[in-house]
Design an enzyme around this catalytic site. Structure first.
Site, mmCIF file in Angstrom:
data_model
loop_
_atom_site.group_PDB
_atom_site.id
_atom_site.type_symbol
_atom_site.label_atom_id
_atom_site.label_comp_id
_atom_site.label_asym_id
_atom_site.label_seq_id
_atom_site.Cartn_x
_atom_site.Cartn_y
_atom_site.Cartn_z
ATOM 1 N N TYR A 143 0.866 -1.209 0.093
ATOM 2 C CA TYR A 143 0.044 0.078 -0.033
ATOM 3 C C TYR A 143 0.719 1.266 -0.129
ATOM 4 O O TYR A 143 1.824 1.447 0.810
ATOM 5 C CB TYR A 143 -0.806 -0.025 1.149
ATOM 6 C CG TYR A 143 -1.624 1.194 1.263
ATOM 7 C CD1 TYR A 143 -2.810 1.704 0.808
ATOM 8 C CD2 TYR A 143 -1.515 2.252 2.485
ATOM 9 C CE1 TYR A 143 -3.647 2.681 0.907
ATOM 10 C CE2 TYR A 143 -2.247 3.255 2.571
ATOM 11 C CZ TYR A 143 -3.147 3.601 1.912
ATOM 12 O OH TYR A 143 -3.888 4.658 2.115
ATOM 13 N N ASP A 238 9.244 2.686 -0.923
ATOM 14 C CA ASP A 238 8.411 3.263 -0.066
ATOM 15 C C ASP A 238 8.801 2.790 1.276
ATOM 16 O O ASP A 238 8.602 1.813 1.894
ATOM 17 C CB ASP A 238 7.001 2.841 -0.558
ATOM 18 C CG ASP A 238 5.779 3.278 0.595
ATOM 19 O OD1 ASP A 238 6.445 4.099 1.682
ATOM 20 O OD2 ASP A 238 4.708 3.405 0.328
ATOM 21 N N LYS A 266 6.064 9.099 8.802
ATOM 22 C CA LYS A 266 5.741 8.693 10.291
ATOM 23 C C LYS A 266 6.741 8.732 11.087
ATOM 24 O O LYS A 266 6.868 9.981 11.872
ATOM 25 C CB LYS A 266 5.519 6.977 10.160
ATOM 26 C CG LYS A 266 4.259 6.858 9.134
ATOM 27 C CD LYS A 266 4.145 5.065 9.328
ATOM 28 C CE LYS A 266 2.866 4.703 8.462
ATOM 29 N NZ LYS A 266 1.550 5.230 9.140
#
Length: 426
Positions: A143, A238, A266
């Protein structure tokens, strides 16, 4: 008797779609309603009804030092006295850029954004602008945020284009995305052969953590690097989840692979909204105002996010946080495996550093297909039992758990006991 969380949720449903601002928070996958958090500190969170939980979600990854660590709170408190947002460069942006480039040598230049989705979206646009090609290869189960062209997985044939995984995504966008099974290099090679000089980039989570948690085979990432170089495509890592989480230099340090572009988020924000993307200077120089690829953001490089992220990263480095997280992760793994050993249920446990997942399925689990063998009803019962006992795991079989440096040995020991009791009840 209703709870305050229940009252808040019912009120939220009147004004917020689904009552939540991100779908997984609704807890529908585990047959429950969400609880509302009033405060958090260290490894604990407290809901609005006063119940305490040991937290293994950590705001979905950013809280690597635990919640509200003193060093981060103080950095934000100091930064806020100088203003909330400027819309013009500030010194903290330069400090963050220097730190990222030092810790991740594949990144020569970096640009700040406001979310992981924005980071991956920008990587894709930049890759297309640099290569002057349109197609992208991604992998099932990886994702990369809610970007239109990446909300797709493969159809019945491994190389066929799937249907959009979201309403509102035009088929034309999907037709430019080739989604393949993770860990299958043969199909990657076949995709390049069938799409000569058309593939701009491969984007991949080097350690997939959005379909549970599973790992690349020994040579998979190195072969992706080789194929991209051979065909003139860019390799995009990613590392929104793994960046500065699994190691000081991210997954690319562990696997010794140098991507062309990297998406981050994050951990680098210390709990505030953030994202970043960077890579080789010749690619990054294609960005406006130097180049023709446009990307912008009103709040990019926000001084509060920069201050929080710098404080968190420097504290991690100061305390050798990754060594501590490995020790805590090993303790958690032992507790989890001891609990699993007392049940006859098929469970596969995966961990790397401070990231973990319990699949309610027999292994090996190496891709989305094998992850989907998991017993979702069994997981939901396990989740609800643990939550009732004050242990908060991610509310989906297909999410990853996180340990922070604030978790204590007694927290993990208690968690192991609760897991054992929960499994015994299944």
């Amino acid at each position: 008797m209703t709870s305050r969380s229940s009252d808040l949720f019912h009120g939220a449903q009147k004004r917020i779609p689904g009552g939540v601002n991100s779908p997984v928070r609704a807890l529908r996958h585990v047959g429950s309603e969400p609880f509302f958090v009033e405060r958090a500190a260290g490894a604990k969170i407290w809901d609005v009804d006063g119940k305490e939980y040991i937290d293994y979600v950590g705001s979905w990854g950013p809280a690597i030092l635990g919640h509200a660590p003193k060093v981060v709170v103080e950095a934000v408190r100091e930064a806020v006295t100088h203003g909330l947002s400027f819309g013009i460069p500030n010194p903290l942006e330069v400090e963050m850029a220097e730190l990222i480039c030092e810790w991740m040598p594949s990144i020569e230049k970096v640009r700040m954004v406001n979310s992981g989705t924005e980071a991956t979206m920008s990587c894709i646009r930049l890759a297309r602008g640099f290569t002057k090609r349109d197609k992208i290869i991604k992998f099932d189960g990886c994702y990369h945020g809610h970007v239109d062209g990446l909300l797709v997985k493969s159809g019945s044939g491994a190389l066929t284009h799937g249907s959009p995984d979201s309403a509102g995504v035009p088929q034309a966008f999907v037709d430019l995305t080739i989604s393949l099974p993770f860990n299958n290099i043969d199909l990657v090679q076949k995709a390049f052969r069938q799409n000569p000089n058309q593939i701009a980039a491969i984007i991949v989570e080097p350690i997939p953590a959005n379909a549970g948690l599973y790992f690349p085979t020994e040579d998979f990432l190195s072969m992706l690097r080789k194929e991209c170089t051979k065909h003139g495509a860019l390799l995009i890592f990613d590392e929104v989840m793994t960046g500065f989480r699994v190691a000081r230099g991210g997954a690319q340090q562990i696997y010794e692979i140098k991507p062309d572009l990297t998406a981050l988020g994050k951990v680098i924000g210390g709990g505030l909204p953030i994202g970043a993307f960077g890579g080789r200077a010749e690619i990054m120089d294609q960005l406006s105002p130097d180049g023709p690829v446009y990307q912008a953001g009103t709040l990019s490089g926000n001084p509060l996010a920069m201050a929080a992220g710098l404080a968190q990263l420097r504290e991690l480095d100061r305390i050798n946080g990754w060594g501590l997280l490995e020790k805590l992760g090993a303790q958690f793994e032992k507790a989890a495996r001891d609990a699993i050993a007392h049940t006859k249920i098929d469970i596969t446990f995966h961990r790397i550093g401070s990231m973990f997942c319990l699949f309610f399925a027999r292994g090996p689990i190496v891709d989305l297909v094998t992850a989907q063998y998991s017993d979702l009803k069994m997981f939901a019962k396990f989740f609800r039992t643990c939550l009732k006992s004050g242990i908060y795991f991610a509310p989906s079989q297909f999410e990853t758990g996180f340990i922070s440096t604030a978790h204590l040995r007694e927290d993990i020991e208690r968690t192991g006991a609760v897991m054992r009791e929960a499994l015994a009840k299944l």
